[in-house]
Design an enzyme around this catalytic site. Structure first.
Site, PDB file in Angstrom:
ATOM      1  N   HIS A  82       0.922  -1.141   0.091  1.00  0.00           N
ATOM      2  CA  HIS A  82       0.052   0.104   0.008  1.00  0.00           C
ATOM      3  C   HIS A  82       0.965   1.203  -0.034  1.00  0.00           C
ATOM      4  CE1 HIS A  82      -3.481   2.336   2.048  1.00  0.00           C
ATOM      5  NE2 HIS A  82      -2.828   3.202   1.086  1.00  0.00           N
ATOM      6  N   GLU A 128       0.575   7.972  -3.625  1.00  0.00           N
ATOM      7  CA  GLU A 128       1.629   7.523  -2.170  1.00  0.00           C
ATOM      8  C   GLU A 128       2.793   8.595  -2.380  1.00  0.00           C
ATOM      9  OE1 GLU A 128       1.055   5.777   0.410  1.00  0.00           O
ATOM     10  OE2 GLU A 128      -0.818   5.529  -0.486  1.00  0.00           O
ATOM     11  N   HIS A 182       3.275  11.196   0.511  1.00  0.00           N
ATOM     12  CA  HIS A 182       4.160  10.553   1.536  1.00  0.00           C
ATOM     13  C   HIS A 182       5.691  10.882   1.109  1.00  0.00           C
ATOM     14  CE1 HIS A 182       0.852   9.334   3.926  1.00  0.00           C
ATOM     15  NE2 HIS A 182       0.405   8.572   2.754  1.00  0.00           N
TER      16      HIS A 182
END
Length: 269
Positions: A79, A153, A157
């Protein structure tokens, strides 16, 4: 940039994966590097897809194409990898809740464009090399195509830390494989489609990495009876480039919502 509708010869993919595995650079933040932990988020893909169906949402392509596999650990997929709140950002008045919600779009710093879960493909391309993209695509079913999980993502992040994209995603790929090959991965494979206890899951963690690291694993479940959808593993930032060991993990305050028993979901459960 990479697309799932482009056919690449199998020999070229094998060569790319080999090059990637031998030349992966260490993961290093070039800014806002004063954080002490990462969270490695791994999905149990069959459970994740079941949760999508139960919420009456459109089934994404990676779930429609889901098939049985002889290697049950293949369902443990990537993930993301989430750096903790940097001290330099917290000093500007940002708390953990805001950091987890906005990540790199946190104000007043780092002040990157906000990545929205509902519009993942609107996020900027990551700059992944062909070899890194091929490797990631094998363990992150929602990468590329019309799902663009890797863009989201990285935008949320990764980009504000100046992470090299190949190093960032390569670290996820490596650690995912290490978990698959651990006592935890063996536990998931042996109990595929079965109801298990949290106590037995914790025993697998303890067997692989020591009892003191059980609290580093947060498990998320959905449904009734509950079934596993994700595990979030808290890791020390200082050890991120080392193979997973007893010294890699950091305890976290919440064990998740899976309760005393849950199902290791299977395809078409």
């Amino acid at each position: 940039m990479f697309r799932k509708d482009v056919v690449i010869p199998s020999g070229a993919i094998a060569l790319a994966l080999c090059i990637f595995s031998t030349q992966a650079e260490p993961l290093k933040a070039t800014q806002y590097g004063d954080f002490d932990r990462y969270v490695l988020a791994l999905s149990w893909q069959t459970g994740f897809c079941q949760s999508i169906i139960e919420r009456n949402r459109n089934e994404p392509p990676e779930c429609r194409m889901q098939k049985e596999s002889d290697r049950k650990t293949d369902f443990l997929t990537v993930h993301g990898l989430w750096p903790g709140l940097p001290k330099s950002v917290a000093a500007r008045g940002v708390d953990e809740r805001r950091w987890m919600r906005f990540g790199c779009a946190t104000r007043p710093v780092p002040n990157s464009p906000e990545a929205r879960a509902s519009r993942k493909c609107a996020a900027a391309e990551t700059g992944l090399s062909l070899s890194a993209a091929a490797k990631l695509n094998s363990v992150m079913p929602a990468a590329g195509g019309n799902s663009c999980l890797e863009r989201y993502e990285y935008a949320k992040h990764g980009v504000c830390f100046g992470f090299d994209p190949d190093a960032y995603f390569g670290t996820m790929v490596r650690m995912n494989q290490e978990v698959k090959e651990s006592a935890v991965g063996n536990f998931l494979a042996q109990n595929y489609g079965k109801t298990v206890s949290r106590r037995d899951f914790d025993a697998a963690v303890a067997k692989g990495w020591g009892k003191e690291n059980v609290k580093a694993f947060k498990l998320t479940c959905n449904g009734s009876p509950a079934y596993l959808t994700e595990m979030q593993i808290s890791l020390k930032a200082s050890t991120i480039n080392n193979p997973l060991s007893a010294g890699s993990f950091a305890p976290q305050p919440h064990p998740g919502n899976c309760g005393k028993q849950f199902v290791i979901d299977k395809v078409g459960y």
